[in-house]
Design an enzyme around this catalytic site. Structure first.
Site, PDB file in Angstrom:
ATOM      1  N   THR A  23      36.658 -22.346  -9.097  1.00 21.27           N
ATOM      2  CA  THR A  23      35.501 -22.018  -8.716  1.00 21.27           C
ATOM      3  C   THR A  23      34.925 -20.668  -9.613  1.00 21.27           C
ATOM      4  O   THR A  23      35.937 -19.862 -10.031  1.00 21.27           O
ATOM      5  CB  THR A  23      35.185 -21.763  -7.303  1.00 21.27           C
ATOM      6  OG1 THR A  23      35.919 -20.490  -7.058  1.00 21.27           O
ATOM      7  CG2 THR A  23      35.381 -22.840  -6.295  1.00 21.27           C
ATOM      8  N   ASN A  50      32.389 -17.680  -9.439  1.00 23.23           N
ATOM      9  CA  ASN A  50      31.454 -17.022  -8.394  1.00 23.23           C
ATOM     10  C   ASN A  50      30.442 -16.240  -8.881  1.00 23.23           C
ATOM     11  O   ASN A  50      30.583 -15.399  -9.894  1.00 23.23           O
ATOM     12  CB  ASN A  50      32.566 -16.133  -7.571  1.00 23.23           C
ATOM     13  CG  ASN A  50      33.830 -16.915  -7.029  1.00 23.23           C
ATOM     14  OD1 ASN A  50      33.605 -17.724  -5.877  1.00 23.23           O
ATOM     15  ND2 ASN A  50      34.921 -16.944  -7.630  1.00 23.23           N
ATOM     16  N   GLU A 104      30.128 -20.126  -4.532  1.00 23.80           N
ATOM     17  CA  GLU A 104      31.364 -20.466  -5.291  1.00 23.80           C
ATOM     18  C   GLU A 104      31.021 -21.819  -6.040  1.00 23.80           C
ATOM     19  O   GLU A 104      30.987 -22.861  -5.278  1.00 23.80           O
ATOM     20  CB  GLU A 104      32.668 -20.596  -4.417  1.00 23.80           C
ATOM     21  CG  GLU A 104      32.942 -19.379  -4.014  1.00 23.80           C
ATOM     22  CD  GLU A 104      33.885 -19.283  -2.770  1.00 23.80           C
ATOM     23  OE1 GLU A 104      35.053 -20.104  -2.877  1.00 23.80           O
ATOM     24  OE2 GLU A 104      33.740 -19.096  -1.884  1.00 23.80           O
TER      25      GLU A 104
END
Length: 174
Positions: A60, A62, A141
């Site tokens: 992910t 962020n 995320e």
């Protein structure tokens, strides 16, 4: 999201589970965004908790807290879908440095689509507290559905949220 399986019993009372995955829509949401969408979020990619890739196998990117705060009135916690674009900073293009430990990733300048900086990819985003991990800060995320060969901490991330999939859930196990 509809249940993907159905349970029934056969003539001899044996449970039977059949999948309806083949009837599931390939695209989530309506054909065009409905109010309040589309919503835009952007910011510099920051380090997260280090769990997405390592523990879950789902890398992910962020977004910083300021990016979340801008949309807080429009968005409840949960899972969203839309589009994302990573815009590499000049330092990556000129130096070839990465935050990845892989030397092959450092030598591949096209791995982040640097030669095509306008590339936009589908994404899903978790917005919330991640109850399983008992986070104390709300996080955004973004999982971009594309295989990147390096991290892009410090690069700019632009997100267009087109819709809501489901609420945030607390899982009992990984």
């Amino acid at each position: 999201m509809p249940d993907m399986t159905t349970a029934s019993t056969s003539a001899d009372a044996t449970p039977v589970v059949s999948s309806r995955a083949s009837t599931r829509a390939k695209i989530a949401g309506p054909t065009s965004p409905e109010t309040p969408y589309p919503l835009r979020m952007s910011g510099t990619v920051i380090k997260g908790f280090g769990r997405g890739s390592k523990e879950l196998g789902i890398p992910t990117a962020n977004l910083p807290e300021e990016s979340i705060a801008e949309q807080e009135k429009e968005m409840v916690t949960g899972i969203y879908y839309g589009w994302a674009q990573v815009v590499a900073k000049d330092s990556h293009q000129n130096s070839g440095t990465t935050s990845s430990s892989s030397s092959s990733a450092a030598s591949s300048t096209s791995s982040l689509a640097l030669s095509h900086p306008a590339t936009v990819y589908p994404m899903v985003m978790s917005l919330g507290w991640n109850p399983f991990y008992k986070n104390e800060k709300k996080s955004a995320e973004v999982h971009i559905m594309h295989k990147f060969h390096r991290d892009f901490y410090g690069d700019d991330l632009r997100v267009i949220v087109l819709g809501y999939i489901r609420p945030e859930l607390d899982y009992t196990t990984l």
